[in-house]
Design an enzyme around this catalytic site. Structure first.
Site, mmCIF file in Angstrom:
data_model
loop_
_atom_site.group_PDB
_atom_site.id
_atom_site.type_symbol
_atom_site.label_atom_id
_atom_site.label_comp_id
_atom_site.label_asym_id
_atom_site.label_seq_id
_atom_site.Cartn_x
_atom_site.Cartn_y
_atom_site.Cartn_z
ATOM 1 N N ASN A 8 -7.578 73.051 -104.335
ATOM 2 C CA ASN A 8 -7.856 74.039 -105.371
ATOM 3 C C ASN A 8 -6.834 75.153 -105.176
ATOM 4 O O ASN A 8 -6.924 75.914 -104.200
ATOM 5 C CB ASN A 8 -9.276 74.588 -105.246
ATOM 6 C CG ASN A 8 -9.604 75.638 -106.285
ATOM 7 O OD1 ASN A 8 -8.730 76.162 -106.960
ATOM 8 N ND2 ASN A 8 -10.877 75.953 -106.406
ATOM 9 N N ARG A 10 -6.489 77.936 -106.356
ATOM 10 C CA ARG A 10 -7.034 79.293 -106.374
ATOM 11 C C ARG A 10 -7.713 79.666 -105.049
ATOM 12 O O ARG A 10 -8.083 80.812 -104.851
ATOM 13 C CB ARG A 10 -8.026 79.442 -107.523
ATOM 14 C CG ARG A 10 -7.346 79.264 -108.888
ATOM 15 C CD ARG A 10 -8.275 79.531 -110.022
ATOM 16 N NE ARG A 10 -8.725 80.919 -109.950
ATOM 17 C CZ ARG A 10 -9.794 81.388 -110.562
ATOM 18 N NH1 ARG A 10 -10.526 80.590 -111.300
ATOM 19 N NH2 ARG A 10 -10.132 82.651 -110.447
ATOM 20 N N CYS A 11 -7.855 78.703 -104.159
ATOM 21 C CA CYS A 11 -8.539 78.915 -102.879
ATOM 22 C C CYS A 11 -7.508 79.164 -101.782
ATOM 23 O O CYS A 11 -6.621 78.340 -101.551
ATOM 24 C CB CYS A 11 -9.375 77.678 -102.550
ATOM 25 S SG CYS A 11 -10.078 77.685 -100.891
ATOM 26 N N SER A 12 -7.631 80.278 -101.095
ATOM 27 C CA SER A 12 -6.655 80.619 -100.054
ATOM 28 C C SER A 12 -6.677 79.610 -98.902
ATOM 29 O O SER A 12 -5.626 79.254 -98.372
ATOM 30 C CB SER A 12 -6.895 82.032 -99.523
ATOM 31 O OG SER A 12 -8.159 82.125 -98.881
ATOM 32 N N ARG A 15 -4.788 76.549 -100.055
ATOM 33 C CA ARG A 15 -3.338 76.797 -100.059
ATOM 34 C C ARG A 15 -2.791 76.798 -98.634
ATOM 35 O O ARG A 15 -1.721 76.238 -98.366
ATOM 36 C CB ARG A 15 -3.026 78.133 -100.743
ATOM 37 C CG ARG A 15 -3.235 78.112 -102.246
ATOM 38 C CD ARG A 15 -2.666 79.357 -102.917
ATOM 39 N NE ARG A 15 -3.070 80.609 -102.319
ATOM 40 C CZ ARG A 15 -4.146 81.329 -102.669
ATOM 41 N NH1 ARG A 15 -4.940 80.897 -103.635
ATOM 42 N NH2 ARG A 15 -4.403 82.475 -102.062
#
Length: 116
Positions: A8, A10-12, A15
């Protein structure tokens, strides 16, 4: 199962896990699972590789879990939990790395290093 990361962007944590994999030159398919949800069968295979139940792959603290009227002790079978995860991919714990027949949940992100 092919080498992949359920990601995802948008998920730190997702990433960070992807960066750890890429920094080591490892080639995996990046599956943005909110746009390309895995099937119940694929999720079952991931659970087998992780040696966990489908409920353990579920984000039970996610608001959607409660909004759907779900409960950890509602008596669902593994097949029923897999169906919920396949229908509502937002509930899948992330990131999940599958590499060379092994899998790891990247929470914390460094967990993915255990299977590389």
């Amino acid at each position: 199962m092919r080498n992949l990361i359920l990601h995802n962007p948008r998920c730190s944590k997702s990433r960070q896990a992807l960066e750890l994999v890429q920094a080591r030159g490892i080639d995996v398919d990046i599956v943005e699972y909110l746009q390309q949800p895995p099937t119940a069968a694929e999720l079952a295979e991931i659970c087998d590789l992780l040696d966990i139940s489908p409920l353990q792959l579920m984000r039970t603290q996610e608001a959607l879990f409660g909004e759907l009227g779900l409960s950890r002790d509602n008596g669902y079978s593994d097949a029923q939990w897999l169906a919920v995860l396949a229908e509502h991919p937002r509930l899948i714990e992330r990131p999940v790395l599958v590499y060379n027949g092994k899998a790891a949940i990247g929470r914390p992100p460094e967990n993915v290093l255990d299977i590389l």
